[in-house]
Design a protein around this motif. Sequence first.
Motif, PDB file in Angstrom:
ATOM      1  N   LYS A 159       9.887   1.707  -6.040  1.00 28.73           N
ATOM      2  CA  LYS A 159       8.498   1.408  -6.395  1.00 28.73           C
ATOM      3  C   LYS A 159       7.523   2.075  -5.426  1.00 28.73           C
ATOM      4  CE  LYS A 159       8.005  -2.794  -3.604  1.00 28.73           C
ATOM      5  NZ  LYS A 159       7.657  -4.237  -3.608  1.00 28.73           N
ATOM      6  N   PHE A 160       8.014   2.504  -4.269  1.00 28.67           N
ATOM      7  CA  PHE A 160       7.148   3.175  -3.299  1.00 28.67           C
ATOM      8  C   PHE A 160       6.882   4.629  -3.693  1.00 28.67           C
ATOM      9  CE2 PHE A 160       9.164  -0.227  -0.852  1.00 28.67           C
ATOM     10  CZ  PHE A 160       8.058  -0.809  -0.236  1.00 28.67           C
ATOM     11  N   ARG A 161       7.662   5.149  -4.596  1.00 28.12           N
ATOM     12  CA  ARG A 161       7.507   6.544  -4.991  1.00 28.12           C
ATOM     13  C   ARG A 161       6.291   6.711  -5.902  1.00 28.12           C
ATOM     14  NH1 ARG A 161      11.921  10.629  -7.933  1.00 28.12           N
ATOM     15  NH2 ARG A 161      10.583  12.478  -7.796  1.00 28.12           N
ATOM     16  N   THR A 162       5.500   7.726  -5.601  1.00 27.26           N
ATOM     17  CA  THR A 162       4.383   8.083  -6.469  1.00 27.26           C
ATOM     18  C   THR A 162       4.599   9.487  -7.015  1.00 27.26           C
ATOM     19  OG1 THR A 162       1.992   8.422  -6.612  1.00 27.26           O
ATOM     20  CG2 THR A 162       3.009   8.923  -4.509  1.00 27.26           C
ATOM     21  N   ARG A 163       4.229   9.673  -8.269  1.00 27.67           N
ATOM     22  CA  ARG A 163       4.321  11.010  -8.871  1.00 27.67           C
ATOM     23  C   ARG A 163       3.062  11.823  -8.629  1.00 27.67           C
ATOM     24  NH1 ARG A 163       9.663  11.838 -10.731  1.00 27.67           N
ATOM     25  NH2 ARG A 163      10.479   9.772 -11.218  1.00 27.67           N
ATOM     26  N   GLU A 169       0.776  -1.237   0.000  1.00 27.44           N
ATOM     27  CA  GLU A 169       0.000   0.000   0.000  1.00 27.44           C
ATOM     28  C   GLU A 169       0.813   1.295   0.000  1.00 27.44           C
ATOM     29  OE1 GLU A 169      -3.184   0.016  -0.388  1.00 27.44           O
ATOM     30  OE2 GLU A 169      -3.626  -2.109  -0.052  1.00 27.44           O
ATOM     31  N   PHE A 170       1.989   1.292   0.597  1.00 31.21           N
ATOM     32  CA  PHE A 170       2.672   2.543   0.944  1.00 31.21           C
ATOM     33  C   PHE A 170       3.104   3.340  -0.293  1.00 31.21           C
ATOM     34  CE2 PHE A 170       6.263   4.469   3.734  1.00 31.21           C
ATOM     35  CZ  PHE A 170       5.416   5.489   4.135  1.00 31.21           C
ATOM     36  N   LYS A 171       2.787   4.638  -0.290  1.00 33.46           N
ATOM     37  CA  LYS A 171       3.179   5.527  -1.371  1.00 33.46           C
ATOM     38  C   LYS A 171       3.835   6.784  -0.796  1.00 33.46           C
ATOM     39  CE  LYS A 171       1.577   2.903  -4.608  1.00 33.46           C
ATOM     40  NZ  LYS A 171       2.550   2.136  -5.433  1.00 33.46           N
ATOM     41  N   VAL A 172       4.957   7.162  -1.395  1.00 36.95           N
ATOM     42  CA  VAL A 172       5.738   8.304  -0.929  1.00 36.95           C
ATOM     43  C   VAL A 172       5.896   9.296  -2.081  1.00 36.95           C
ATOM     44  CG1 VAL A 172       7.930   9.083   0.069  1.00 36.95           C
ATOM     45  CG2 VAL A 172       7.012   6.809   0.664  1.00 36.95           C
ATOM     46  N   PHE A 173       5.580  10.550  -1.815  1.00 35.72           N
ATOM     47  CA  PHE A 173       5.818  11.607  -2.800  1.00 35.72           C
ATOM     48  C   PHE A 173       7.147  12.272  -2.469  1.00 35.72           C
ATOM     49  CE2 PHE A 173       5.537  16.009  -4.342  1.00 35.72           C
ATOM     50  CZ  PHE A 173       5.216  15.777  -5.681  1.00 35.72           C
ATOM     51  N   VAL A 174       8.035  12.354  -3.454  1.00 37.10           N
ATOM     52  CA  VAL A 174       9.343  12.981  -3.278  1.00 37.10           C
ATOM     53  C   VAL A 174       9.322  14.332  -3.986  1.00 37.10           C
ATOM     54  CG1 VAL A 174      11.826  12.767  -3.645  1.00 37.10           C
ATOM     55  CG2 VAL A 174      10.446  10.707  -3.242  1.00 37.10           C
ATOM     56  N   TYR A 175       9.553  15.391  -3.237  1.00 36.05           N
ATOM     57  CA  TYR A 175       9.601  16.716  -3.858  1.00 36.05           C
ATOM     58  C   TYR A 175      10.744  16.776  -4.871  1.00 36.05           C
ATOM     59  CZ  TYR A 175       6.252  18.531  -0.439  1.00 36.05           C
ATOM     60  OH  TYR A 175       5.115  18.770   0.307  1.00 36.05           O
ATOM     61  N   GLU A 176      10.471  17.368  -6.016  1.00 35.19           N
ATOM     62  CA  GLU A 176      11.477  17.462  -7.071  1.00 35.19           C
ATOM     63  C   GLU A 176      12.248  18.779  -7.021  1.00 35.19           C
ATOM     64  OE1 GLU A 176       9.623  16.700 -10.811  1.00 35.19           O
ATOM     65  OE2 GLU A 176       9.253  14.588 -10.341  1.00 35.19           O
ATOM     66  N   GLU A 177      11.797  19.709  -6.208  1.00 33.37           N
ATOM     67  CA  GLU A 177      12.473  20.999  -6.092  1.00 33.37           C
ATOM     68  C   GLU A 177      13.848  20.828  -5.443  1.00 33.37           C
ATOM     69  OE1 GLU A 177       8.556  21.521  -7.157  1.00 33.37           O
ATOM     70  OE2 GLU A 177       9.314  20.405  -5.437  1.00 33.37           O
ATOM     71  N   GLY A 178      14.732  21.779  -5.726  1.00 32.37           N
ATOM     72  CA  GLY A 178      16.074  21.748  -5.155  1.00 32.37           C
ATOM     73  C   GLY A 178      17.078  21.103  -6.088  1.00 32.37           C
ATOM     74  N   GLU A 179      18.296  21.595  -6.043  1.00 34.54           N
ATOM     75  CA  GLU A 179      19.339  21.091  -6.926  1.00 34.54           C
ATOM     76  C   GLU A 179      20.437  20.395  -6.129  1.00 34.54           C
ATOM     77  OE1 GLU A 179      20.835  24.332  -9.250  1.00 34.54           O
ATOM     78  OE2 GLU A 179      18.907  24.738 -10.225  1.00 34.54           O
ATOM     79  N   GLN A 180      21.079  19.438  -6.784  1.00 35.95           N
ATOM     80  CA  GLN A 180      22.247  18.806  -6.183  1.00 35.95           C
ATOM     81  C   GLN A 180      23.359  19.847  -6.021  1.00 35.95           C
ATOM     82  OE1 GLN A 180      23.527  15.298  -8.286  1.00 35.95           O
ATOM     83  NE2 GLN A 180      21.496  14.385  -8.297  1.00 35.95           N
ATOM     84  N   PRO A 181      24.266  19.648  -5.078  1.00 37.12           N
ATOM     85  CA  PRO A 181      24.491  18.453  -4.265  1.00 37.12           C
ATOM     86  C   PRO A 181      23.760  18.435  -2.930  1.00 37.12           C
ATOM     87  CG  PRO A 181      26.311  19.964  -3.948  1.00 37.12           C
ATOM     88  CD  PRO A 181      25.382  20.611  -4.951  1.00 37.12           C
ATOM     89  N   ILE A 182      23.134  19.542  -2.538  1.00 39.58           N
ATOM     90  CA  ILE A 182      22.497  19.582  -1.213  1.00 39.58           C
ATOM     91  C   ILE A 182      21.163  18.849  -1.209  1.00 39.58           C
ATOM     92  CG2 ILE A 182      21.429  21.161   0.459  1.00 39.58           C
ATOM     93  CD1 ILE A 182      23.704  23.121  -0.149  1.00 39.58           C
ATOM     94  N   PHE A 183      20.475  18.878  -2.322  1.00 32.95           N
ATOM     95  CA  PHE A 183      19.203  18.181  -2.448  1.00 32.95           C
ATOM     96  C   PHE A 183      19.355  17.045  -3.467  1.00 32.95           C
ATOM     97  CE2 PHE A 183      18.602  22.702  -1.639  1.00 32.95           C
ATOM     98  CZ  PHE A 183      17.945  22.667  -0.422  1.00 32.95           C
ATOM     99  N   HIS A 184      18.590  15.976  -3.248  1.00 31.29           N
ATOM    100  CA  HIS A 184      18.583  14.842  -4.180  1.00 31.29           C
ATOM    101  C   HIS A 184      19.961  14.197  -4.316  1.00 31.29           C
ATOM    102  CE1 HIS A 184      14.547  16.072  -5.459  1.00 31.29           C
ATOM    103  NE2 HIS A 184      15.021  17.306  -5.435  1.00 31.29           N
ATOM    104  N   ASN A 185      20.787  14.309  -3.300  1.00 31.23           N
ATOM    105  CA  ASN A 185      22.124  13.735  -3.361  1.00 31.23           C
ATOM    106  C   ASN A 185      22.626  13.554  -1.934  1.00 31.23           C
ATOM    107  OD1 ASN A 185      24.476  12.723  -4.357  1.00 31.23           O
ATOM    108  ND2 ASN A 185      25.134  14.568  -5.426  1.00 31.23           N
ATOM    109  N   GLY A 186      23.770  12.912  -1.778  1.00 30.02           N
ATOM    110  CA  GLY A 186      24.352  12.729  -0.462  1.00 30.02           C
ATOM    111  C   GLY A 186      25.486  11.736  -0.542  1.00 30.02           C
ATOM    112  N   PRO A 187      26.269  11.617   0.542  1.00 27.89           N
ATOM    113  CA  PRO A 187      27.425  10.717   0.522  1.00 27.89           C
ATOM    114  C   PRO A 187      27.001   9.253   0.503  1.00 27.89           C
ATOM    115  CG  PRO A 187      27.045  11.540   2.729  1.00 27.89           C
ATOM    116  CD  PRO A 187      26.089  12.272   1.835  1.00 27.89           C
ATOM    117  N   CYS A 188      27.803   8.424  -0.127  1.00 27.17           N
ATOM    118  CA  CYS A 188      27.526   6.987  -0.185  1.00 27.17           C
ATOM    119  C   CYS A 188      28.707   6.149   0.318  1.00 27.17           C
ATOM    120  CB  CYS A 188      27.175   6.567  -1.612  1.00 27.17           C
ATOM    121  SG  CYS A 188      25.583   7.202  -2.186  1.00 27.17           S
ATOM    122  N   LYS A 189      29.785   6.802   0.795  1.00 27.08           N
ATOM    123  CA  LYS A 189      30.965   6.050   1.213  1.00 27.08           C
ATOM    124  C   LYS A 189      31.456   6.399   2.616  1.00 27.08           C
ATOM    125  CE  LYS A 189      32.853   5.137  -3.386  1.00 27.08           C
ATOM    126  NZ  LYS A 189      34.044   5.238  -4.281  1.00 27.08           N
TER     127      LYS A 189
END
Length: 350
Positions: A55-59, A18-38
């Motif tokens: 698959k949990f993301r809904t537009r 059932e679970f659906k998550v809306f992700v805001y598209e506003e904001g630019e990398q690197p502070i938004f939509h990005n982050g460290p992976c190491k």
Amino acid sequence: MYWNAKAFHRSYLEMEKEFKVFVYEEGEQPIFHNGPCKSIYAMEGNFIYQMETSKFRTRDPEKAHVFFLPISVTSIVHFIYDRNSREHWNPMKQTVTDYINLVSGKYPYWNRSLGADHFILACHDWGPEISKAVPELFKNSIRALCNANTSEGFKPSKDVSFPEILLPGGTMNGLIVGPSPSRRSILAFFAGGLHGPIRPILLEHWENKDDDIQVHRYLPKGVSYYGMLRNSKFCLCPSGYEVASPRMVEALYTGCVPVLLKDHYVPPFSDVLNWKSFSVEVPVERIPDLKKILAGISTRQYIRLQRRGKQVRRHFEVNMNTQRYDVFHMILHSVWLRRLNMRLHGLEYL
């Protein structure tokens, strides 16, 4: 291992469906939509990446149960923090304020709930402080934090504790391996810097004092940190300046039983997981009695702790292609519980 295994699996399967998550598209990398992976903050970048392709993301925001604010606190600190400024908090907090003003001005969803159906995720130590930038974010929103410190405003009924995981190469490759209990010759092990209020106590009582309790500020040259983890029965996990530490997950990955030496800490996923079934909690005031406490754990009890740790390990695993019940799904499940005001263990999510 679980407070209520049936209730957990039932709610988890319902979340998957059932679970659906809306992700805001506003904001630019690197502070938004990005982050460290190491780094030790790798879960920020990992979760943001997985969330945006999940698959949990809904537009369609009208179908969403929650709204994700894809802000990397680690990136804010890296790119905006000015150590020479007396007002170094202001520009970092202003970044968060500006972002929420942007999405609340463009969409109706923040204002209609005062942020209660929104969540932010932060693994950096300063996540709790930076989240104070917007009062509703701190008080109402679901804050998924590595630094889950109740003395700094973490509320277990509203916020989510998730693990700090060090991925030196960005993956778990080579990290999950360890010998059987019978081949572990060291009773307990810790190596780490001297900072925070707890580690000085640990080092005062145990540094270079006992071959069974291997406590080091610096490992001797040529000695492998991960080798020591794999050769130890118990791995000591004291707080530093903040309560979060990758040592708990390092212990689980290597088959070592974590020993939690922390105050005011809510362990990851503890609304579902019974940490006492696969770890040992030692009050700070009993650090002088560490050997007596750990040596007093029978072989049968130790094997049970170690075996359960290996079983719950899947909930702390990081996968490039996410797998059921892994750490990504456990974070989402914790958010799901709080969004639906569900109660699984002694916590009423309001």
